[in-house]
Scaffold this active site. Structure first.
Site, mmCIF file in Angstrom:
data_model
loop_
_atom_site.group_PDB
_atom_site.id
_atom_site.type_symbol
_atom_site.label_atom_id
_atom_site.label_comp_id
_atom_site.label_asym_id
_atom_site.label_seq_id
_atom_site.Cartn_x
_atom_site.Cartn_y
_atom_site.Cartn_z
ATOM 1 N N ASP A 20 0.835 -1.198 0.000
ATOM 2 C CA ASP A 20 0.000 0.000 0.000
ATOM 3 C C ASP A 20 0.875 1.256 0.000
ATOM 4 O OD1 ASP A 20 -2.660 1.152 2.252
ATOM 5 O OD2 ASP A 20 -1.623 2.075 0.559
ATOM 6 N N ILE A 21 0.790 2.017 -1.025
ATOM 7 C CA ILE A 21 1.663 3.193 -1.198
ATOM 8 C C ILE A 21 1.428 4.230 -0.099
ATOM 9 C CG2 ILE A 21 0.109 4.589 -2.650
ATOM 10 C CD1 ILE A 21 2.579 5.090 -4.484
ATOM 11 N N GLY A 42 -9.773 3.222 -6.155
ATOM 12 C CA GLY A 42 -8.386 2.750 -6.338
ATOM 13 C C GLY A 42 -7.407 3.470 -5.433
ATOM 14 N N VAL A 43 -6.226 3.682 -5.968
ATOM 15 C CA VAL A 43 -5.168 4.311 -5.159
ATOM 16 C C VAL A 43 -5.559 5.757 -4.826
ATOM 17 C CG1 VAL A 43 -3.747 5.133 -7.105
ATOM 18 C CG2 VAL A 43 -2.669 4.547 -4.930
ATOM 19 N N ASP A 44 -6.318 6.379 -5.702
ATOM 20 C CA ASP A 44 -6.804 7.745 -5.473
ATOM 21 C C ASP A 44 -7.635 7.779 -4.191
ATOM 22 O OD1 ASP A 44 -8.627 10.087 -7.678
ATOM 23 O OD2 ASP A 44 -7.295 10.383 -5.959
ATOM 24 N N SER A 127 -2.682 4.081 -14.361
ATOM 25 C CA SER A 127 -3.604 3.651 -15.424
ATOM 26 C C SER A 127 -3.799 2.139 -15.509
ATOM 27 C CB SER A 127 -3.162 4.171 -16.804
ATOM 28 O OG SER A 127 -3.425 5.558 -16.880
ATOM 29 N N GLY A 129 -5.287 0.222 -13.376
ATOM 30 C CA GLY A 129 -6.473 -0.247 -12.642
ATOM 31 C C GLY A 129 -7.726 0.116 -13.414
ATOM 32 N N VAL A 130 -8.481 1.007 -12.846
ATOM 33 C CA VAL A 130 -9.752 1.446 -13.444
ATOM 34 C C VAL A 130 -9.561 1.899 -14.896
ATOM 35 C CG1 VAL A 130 -11.475 3.301 -13.311
ATOM 36 C CG2 VAL A 130 -10.723 2.124 -11.232
ATOM 37 N N TYR A 131 -8.402 2.511 -15.183
ATOM 38 C CA TYR A 131 -8.207 3.060 -16.540
ATOM 39 C C TYR A 131 -7.795 2.015 -17.569
ATOM 40 C CZ TYR A 131 -8.988 7.889 -15.054
ATOM 41 O OH TYR A 131 -9.566 9.055 -14.595
HETATM 42 N N1 APR Z 1 -1.171 1.414 -3.125
HETATM 43 C C1 APR Z 1 -0.536 1.167 -4.285
HETATM 44 N N2 APR Z 1 -1.159 0.871 -5.439
HETATM 45 C C2 APR Z 1 -2.504 0.779 -5.382
HETATM 46 C C3 APR Z 1 -3.243 1.026 -4.191
HETATM 47 C C4 APR Z 1 -2.507 1.352 -3.035
HETATM 48 N N3 APR Z 1 -3.124 1.597 -1.887
HETATM 49 N N4 APR Z 1 -4.557 0.860 -4.500
HETATM 50 C C5 APR Z 1 -4.617 0.524 -5.802
HETATM 51 N N5 APR Z 1 -3.384 0.470 -6.319
HETATM 52 C C6 APR Z 1 -2.990 0.142 -7.673
HETATM 53 C C7 APR Z 1 -3.985 -0.626 -8.469
HETATM 54 O O1 APR Z 1 -3.988 -1.990 -8.086
HETATM 55 C C8 APR Z 1 -3.436 -0.405 -9.870
HETATM 56 O O2 APR Z 1 -2.380 -1.327 -10.116
HETATM 57 O O3 APR Z 1 -2.812 1.332 -8.401
HETATM 58 C C9 APR Z 1 -2.833 1.025 -9.792
HETATM 59 C C10 APR Z 1 -3.683 2.077 -10.511
HETATM 60 O O4 APR Z 1 -5.039 1.678 -10.419
HETATM 61 P P1 APR Z 1 -6.180 2.769 -10.087
HETATM 62 O O5 APR Z 1 -6.033 3.251 -8.723
HETATM 63 O O6 APR Z 1 -7.473 2.149 -10.489
HETATM 64 O O7 APR Z 1 -5.829 4.003 -11.039
HETATM 65 P P2 APR Z 1 -5.977 4.150 -12.624
HETATM 66 O O8 APR Z 1 -6.045 2.846 -13.313
HETATM 67 O O9 APR Z 1 -4.897 5.114 -13.002
HETATM 68 O O10 APR Z 1 -7.373 4.868 -12.773
HETATM 69 C C11 APR Z 1 -7.489 6.151 -12.205
HETATM 70 O O11 APR Z 1 -9.399 5.488 -10.957
HETATM 71 O O12 APR Z 1 -9.266 5.602 -8.696
HETATM 72 C C12 APR Z 1 -9.794 6.236 -9.811
HETATM 73 O O13 APR Z 1 -9.997 8.547 -9.262
HETATM 74 C C13 APR Z 1 -9.199 7.609 -9.957
HETATM 75 O O14 APR Z 1 -10.498 8.181 -11.857
HETATM 76 C C14 APR Z 1 -9.217 7.774 -11.438
HETATM 77 C C15 APR Z 1 -8.964 6.391 -11.973
#
Ligand code: APR
Length: 514
Positions: A20-21, A42-44, A127, A129-131
Site C-alpha cells: 500500500d503506497i 483505487g489508489v486515489d 492507469s 487499474g480502473v483506466y
Molecule cells: N497502493 C498502491 N497501489 C494501489 C493502491 C494502493 N493503496 N490501491 C490501488 N493500487 C494500484 C492498483 O492496483 C493499480 O495497479 O494502483 C494502480 C492504478 O489503479 P487505479 O487506482 O485504479 O488508477 P488508474 O487505473 O490510473 O485509474 C485512475 O481510478 O481511482 C480512480 O480517481 C481515480 O479516476 C481515477 C482512476
C-alpha cells in the site's frame, strides 16, 4: 520485499515493492488521479482517505489536471511529505496517444519532484487499474521512462524511485522486467527483438530516406518522426517490413518459397501486409522479379541475376528465414538463404550476403559459445565465425567485394568509409558497423543507421534486426514499438513466430535427450 536494479555508479536506484503506497515514508508518493483531482476509487481513494479531508481542500484549489500532467500537494496525514497527483490516460486501444500520455505522467511527476527537492519518490502503476491500460505495456513504458530520466540525472536530484505494486500481476510484470535487465535475453526475447527491431528500425528511417549524410549531420533524426520523404504518418513502416512480415506469415506454415513469392505479389498488387493498404516504396529489382512471377515465368527466372541486381532488397527481408533455419546444418542455412534471396535477388553477391547474415544470426543465437561475452564481443565473434563458414561458398571472382566483411574490417572503419547506399554489401557493412559502434543500445545503433543517410530505412531495418537479436526485445524503446502503425497486428505476428521458433528448439532438445 524489494527488488531492483542495483544503483549503477552514481545513479538513483529503482526498487520494487508490494503493498500500500499510503504507508510509505518517502519524500513523495504519486497518486493515479482523475482529471478533477477530487478523489475517486483505487489508489486515489486510498490516498485521500489516508491523508484526510484537508487534502481535498487543497485539491479543490488546483483547478483540475490534464491527462499526462501532474500537480503537487502536501502529504497531510500520510507519512510521505508530498503527494504528486498524476492523471493517467484511460486506455482506448492504444490509438489515442495513451502510451505517450502515460510516459508523460512519469516524466512530469519526476520533474515536480526535482523542482521540490524530493529525492525519494514512489509510483503506483498508473492507469493499470480502473483506466485499463494493459499491464505489461504500461510497466514497460513506466520503467523505460523512469530509467531514462535517472540515467540523465546521474544521482543529482534523486536517490530512489520505488515502484509500488498493489496487485500481483503488476508485481510479476515489474519483477520480470527488472530481472531481464540483469541477464542475457533468452531465445524468445531475441527472436521477438529481431523481428520487432526490424520494423521499428524501418519506421525510424522512412521519413529520412534519400536524405544526404550532410543534411542529416545538420538536422539528425533523434526520435520516431513522420512525414518527410514519403509523407507518411509517424510509425509507418515500408517494403522492408512488409516483405519481412510476409515471410514471417509464410514460414508459420512451413518453408515454402513459392508461397513467400505469392505473398510478395499480394503485397505489391493488393497492399497485403502494409500499414494502410497501399505500397509507397518498392525497389526496382524486387518489382521486376514479382512481375515475372505474376506473368508466369519459371521460378529460376524470377530473381534478377545481373550485377546491377545487387540491391539490399533481399537482405532487408531475410531475418525471418535466418531465424527459421538458425539451428539447421550450415549447408542448409546457406542453401535456403540463397534460395529465398533468389526469389527477387539471384546474383551470387546478394544471395551470399544473405547467407553470411543468416550465419551471423546462427552464431548470435548459439548461447553455448558466447554466454559470457558482452553484446559487442558476441557480435564480433559471430561475424568471425560466420565469415569462416561462408568463405568456401564464395566464388573466386566475388571474394574482393566481401573482403571488408569477412575480415571484420568493416566494423572498425571510419564513418567516411561506410556507405548507407542500397547496395547489398554497403547495407550489411553499414548495419554491422552501427551495431558495433553502439553494441549495448538499440536506440543509438538504429539512429546512427538512419543518420548515415541515403537508404536510411533499410540500413536501420537491418541494424534494428541485428540489435534486437543481440540485446533482446526489452532493449527496444517501448514508445517506438507503441507508435508503430498496426502495432498490435505486427506484435502478434512476431510473437507467434517467436513462440514457434522456441517450440521447435524445445522439441529438438527433447529429441536429442531421448
Ligand atoms: N497502493 C498502491 N497501489 C494501489 C493502491 C494502493 N493503496 N490501491 C490501488 N493500487 C494500484 C492498483 O492496483 C493499480 O495497479 O494502483 C494502480 C492504478 O489503479 P487505479 O487506482 O485504479 O488508477 P488508474 O487505473 O490510473 O485509474 C485512475 O481510478 O481511482 C480512480 O480517481 C481515480 O479516476 C481515477 C482512476
Amino acid at each position: 520485499m524489494t527488488l531492483g536494479t542495483g544503483a549503477p555508479q552514481g545513479r538513483a536506484r529503482v526498487t520494487l515493492r508490494r503493498g500500500d503506497i499510503t504507508r510509505l515514508t518517502v519524500d513523495a508518493i504519486v497518486n493515479a488521479a482523475k482529471s478533477t483531482l477530487l478523489g475517486g476509487a483505487g489508489v486515489d481513494g486510498a490516498i485521500h482517505s489516508a491523508a484526510g479531508p484537508d487534502l481535498l481542500g487543497e485539491c479543490m484549489d488546483l483547478g483540475g489536471c490534464e491527462p499526462g500532467d501532474a500537480k503537487i500537494t502536501g502529504g497531510y496525514r500520510l507519512p510521505a511529505k508530498r503527494i504528486i497527483h498524476a492523471v493517467g490516460p484511460i486506455w482506448r486501444g492504444g490509438r489515442d496517444d495513451e502510451p505517450n500520455l502515460l510516459a508523460s505522467c512519469y516524466r512530469r511527476s519526476l520533474e515536480l519532484a526535482r523542482e521540490h527537492g524530493l529525492r525519494t519518490i514512489a509510483f503506483p502503476a498508473i492507469s493499470c487499474g480502473v483506466y485499463g491500460f494493459p499491464i505489461q505495456r504500461a510497466c514497460a513504458i513506466a520503467l523505460w521512462t523512469i530509467e531514462e530520466i535517472l540515467e540523465a540525472d546521474a544521482g543529482e536530484a534523486f536517490d530512489e524511485v520505488i515502484l509500488v505494486a498493489f496487485d500481483p500481476p503488476v508485481y510479476d510484470c515489474y519483477e520480470r522486467l527488472l530481472a531481464a535487465r540483469e541477464r542475457p535475453p533468452g531465445l524468445r526475447s531475441r527472436v521477438l527483438g529481431a523481428l520487432v527491431g526490424l520494423v521499428v528500425g524501418d519506421a525510424l528511417g522512412v521519413p529520412a530516406e534519400f536524405k544526404s549524410r550532410a543534411e542529416l549531420k545538420q538536422a539528425p533524426v533523434t526520435d520516431m518522426s513522420g512525414y518527410g520523404t514519403h509523407d507518411q504518418p509517424p510509425g509507418t513502416w515500408s517494403d522492408d517490413s512488409s516483405m519481412a512480415l510476409a515471410t514471417v506469415a509464410s514460414l508459420l506454415s512451413g518453408y515454402d518459397p513459392e508461397d513467400m513469392m505469392d505473398r510478395f505479389a499480394r503485397w505489391l498488387y493488393e497492399g497485403y501486409m502494409t500499414p494502410r493498404g497501399k505500397v509507397f516504396d518498392v525497389g526496382n529489382a524486387t518489382a521486376s522479379a514479382i512481375r515475372r512471377f505474376r506473368d508466369g515465368a519459371l521460378m529460376s527466372e524470377w530473381g534478377g541475376r545481373s550485377e546491377r541486381d545487387n540491391g539490399n532488397g533481399s537482405l532487408m527481408r531475410i531475418m525471418p528465414l535466418s531465424l527459421f533455419v538458425h539451428a539447421a546444418p550450415v549447408e542448409e542455412i546457406i542453401a535456403k538463404s540463397c534460395e529465398v534471396s533468389g526469389l527477387t535477388h539471384a546474383h551470387p553477391r546478394a544471395e551470399l550476403t544473405c547467407a553470411l547474415f543468416s550465419l551471423i544470426v546462427r552464431a548470435l543465437l548459439d548461447e553455448s559459445i558466447r554466454a559470457e561475452a558482452g553484446p559487442g564481443e558476441r557480435l564480433r565473434q559471430a561475424l568471425v565465425e560466420a565469415a569462416t563458414l561462408v568463405k568456401p561458398a564464395i566464388p573466386e571472382d566475388e571474394a574482393p567485394v566481401f573482403e571488408r566483411l569477412l575480415s571484420s574490417a568493416a566494423l572498425d572503419a571510419d564513418e567516411d568509409d561506410i556507405s548507407g547506399s542500397g547496395y547489398v554489401i554497403h547495407c550489411l557493412e553499414a548495419s554491422l558497423w552501427c551495431a558495433a559502434q553502439h553494441p549495448t543500445r538499440y536506440r543509438d545503433a538504429v539512429l546512427a543507421a538512419v543518420n548515415l543517410g541515403d537508404d536510411t530505412d533499410t540500413t536501420a531495418a537491418v541494424t534494428g534486426a541485428l540489435m534486437g537479436l543481440n540485446l533482446g526485445y526489452q532493449a527496444i524503446p517501448p514508445l517506438w514499438v507503441e507508435g508503430l502503425a498496426r502495432r498490435d497486428a505486427v506484435f502478434r505476428l512476431c510473437r507467434d513466430f517467436a513462440e514457434r521458433v522456441v517450440e521447435e528448439a524445445e522439441d529438438a532438445r527433447a529429441e536429442q535427450a531421448s
